[in-house]
Design a protein around this motif. Structure first.
Motif, PDB file in Angstrom:
ATOM      1  N   UNK A  52       0.792  -1.227   0.000  1.00 57.72           N
ATOM      2  CA  UNK A  52       0.000   0.000   0.000  1.00 57.72           C
ATOM      3  C   UNK A  52       0.829   1.284   0.000  1.00 57.72           C
ATOM      4  N   UNK A  53       1.858   1.346   0.858  1.00 63.81           N
ATOM      5  CA  UNK A  53       2.568   2.606   1.059  1.00 63.81           C
ATOM      6  C   UNK A  53       4.034   2.344   1.370  1.00 63.81           C
ATOM      7  N   UNK A  54       4.855   3.391   1.225  1.00 60.64           N
ATOM      8  CA  UNK A  54       6.280   3.267   1.576  1.00 60.64           C
ATOM      9  C   UNK A  54       6.712   4.353   2.557  1.00 60.64           C
ATOM     10  N   UNK A  55       5.771   4.965   3.242  1.00 59.96           N
ATOM     11  CA  UNK A  55       6.119   6.048   4.168  1.00 59.96           C
ATOM     12  C   UNK A  55       6.981   5.558   5.333  1.00 59.96           C
ATOM     13  N   UNK A  94      -2.575   1.505  11.717  1.00 63.16           N
ATOM     14  CA  UNK A  94      -2.860   2.151  10.438  1.00 63.16           C
ATOM     15  C   UNK A  94      -2.707   3.667  10.532  1.00 63.16           C
ATOM     16  N   UNK A  95      -3.112   4.241  11.656  1.00 63.79           N
ATOM     17  CA  UNK A  95      -2.945   5.676  11.845  1.00 63.79           C
ATOM     18  C   UNK A  95      -1.479   6.079  11.829  1.00 63.79           C
ATOM     19  N   UNK A  96      -0.649   5.309  12.524  1.00 63.18           N
ATOM     20  CA  UNK A  96       0.785   5.596  12.569  1.00 63.18           C
ATOM     21  C   UNK A  96       1.430   5.387  11.201  1.00 63.18           C
ATOM     22  N   UNK A  97       1.048   4.317  10.497  1.00 63.34           N
ATOM     23  CA  UNK A  97       1.616   4.039   9.175  1.00 63.34           C
ATOM     24  C   UNK A  97       1.283   5.147   8.189  1.00 63.34           C
ATOM     25  N   UNK A  98       0.075   5.693   8.283  1.00 61.68           N
ATOM     26  CA  UNK A  98      -0.324   6.787   7.396  1.00 61.68           C
ATOM     27  C   UNK A  98       0.550   8.017   7.609  1.00 61.68           C
ATOM     28  N   UNK A  99       1.079   8.175   8.840  1.00 63.46           N
ATOM     29  CA  UNK A  99       1.959   9.297   9.153  1.00 63.46           C
ATOM     30  C   UNK A  99       3.431   8.958   8.899  1.00 63.46           C
ATOM     31  N   UNK A 100       3.695   7.721   8.470  1.00 59.33           N
ATOM     32  CA  UNK A 100       5.064   7.302   8.211  1.00 59.33           C
ATOM     33  C   UNK A 100       5.846   6.949   9.459  1.00 59.33           C
TER      34      UNK A 100
END
Length: 333
Positions: A60-63, A266-272
């Motif tokens: 999904x993401x690489x943050x 998920x909240x922390x991952x969205x912030x990287x």
């Protein structure tokens, strides 16, 4: 003539993928321990679901990968030997805690490993203290949030369903727990596979294969596959500690644990920000257990888990430091 730097790069990639695989089976408990312990899913189907959703989450993401790759140490002091020693330190600590059935943090292990290796190479001045403070703050705050949210969520469920029979309540939540376990497995992929993505990309930049830190698609896929395969292998020792020994759980408890944990991750991952999925889910279990009564928690197990948390960063850093000192004379710095 053999290009030793290319050999080191290949070795780093292989070891980083091995770390991802070990991280997968070490952290299988994070996603499925509660739903297995409450019999919401059989072991076989829980593992299949967790492996698939771990893969999906990793893509999904690489943050978080960027935070690991750029936020811990000065890029000018990152060599193939530093990356290799850092990952080896993390792997050794993961295996030690897996052997003893302790749900320690692979996030802490890889951060500690990279710190120890870069200190061996260039001293403490090479560390990014501002970046490390943010990372460590996230790693400290996330389990506190897990405990609080798990506690409040469980109290809310008890209030809403206070007139329901225990049998009917658990029958309904046994089905809902399948959804929450899937949510947790997906969130685990968004957080943990990213760490090896960051390590491999760091090595590629150090080698000169990449001009800047940008995770290639093949690295995303390779790390996602390694994580999924490790998850499929299963970490049964830790599943027993988390799912049975720590707090006795019913389906409604498992649903609250998994939903609260996945929300925090998920909240922390969205912030990287890299969180420890192990810390978050065990703290959520603690919060749910405390909502029942203090004696619902096996405090002997809690103390063992706490000591594993405290020791992980310094222990993996020490192992990585020693690994660098032993290997660098042979393989070069």
């Amino acid at each position: 003539m053999l290009d030793i730097t290319l050999v080191m790069l290949v070795l780093v990639i292989a070891v980083a993928l091995l770390f991802d695989y070990i991280n997968g089976f070490h952290d299988t408990a994070n996603a499925i321990a509660t739903c297995v312990s409450t019999r919401a899913l059989s072991v076989k189907w829980a593992i299949i679901m967790a492996a698939g959703l771990n893969f999906a989450g990793a893509m999904i993401s690489t943050k978080v990968a960027a935070t690991i790759g750029k936020g811990i140490v000065d890029a000018n002091n990152v060599t193939q030997m530093v990356v290799l020693a850092g990952v080896v330190g993390a792997i050794i600590w993961d295996l030690i805690t897996w052997y003893y059935g302790l749900p320690s943090s692979s996030s802490h292990a890889i951060i500690g490993g990279i710190m120890g290796a870069v200190i061996a190479h260039a001293g403490t001045a090479a560390l990014h203290w501002a970046g490390l403070q943010k990372i460590l703050l996230a790693l400290v705050i996330s389990p506190i949030l897990g405990t609080i949210i798990g506690y409040i969520f469980m109290l809310l469920m008890m209030q809403i369903f206070r007139n329901s029979s225990p049998y009917g309540l658990n029958k309904g939540f046994r089905k809902l727990q399948i959804v929450s376990a899937g949510f947790m497995a997906f969130s685990h992929g968004t957080a943990d596979a990213q760490k090896s993505m960051g390590v491999i990309t760091m090595a590629l930049v150090s080698y000169g294969m990449l001009p800047s830190f940008d995770v290639p698609t093949w690295v995303k896929i390779a790390c996602a596959v390694a994580m999924a395969l490790g998850t499929a292998a299963g970490g049964w020792r830790i599943i027993k500690t988390v799912g049975h020994d720590f707090v006795k759980l019913q389906p409604v408890h498992g649903f609250c644990v998994e939903t609260a944990s996945a929300g925090v991750i998920l909240g922390a991952s969205a912030l990287g920000m890299p969180t420890s999925t192990t810390h978050v889910i065990t703290s959520s279990i603690l919060g749910v257990g405390l909502s029942k009564r203090i004696t619902a928690v096996n405090w002997n197990v809690a103390y063992r888990i706490l000591w594993a948390w405290i020791l992980t960063i310094p222990a993996s850093a020490l192992v990585a430091y020693m690994t660098y000192m032993v290997m660098s004379p042979t393989l070069g710095k």
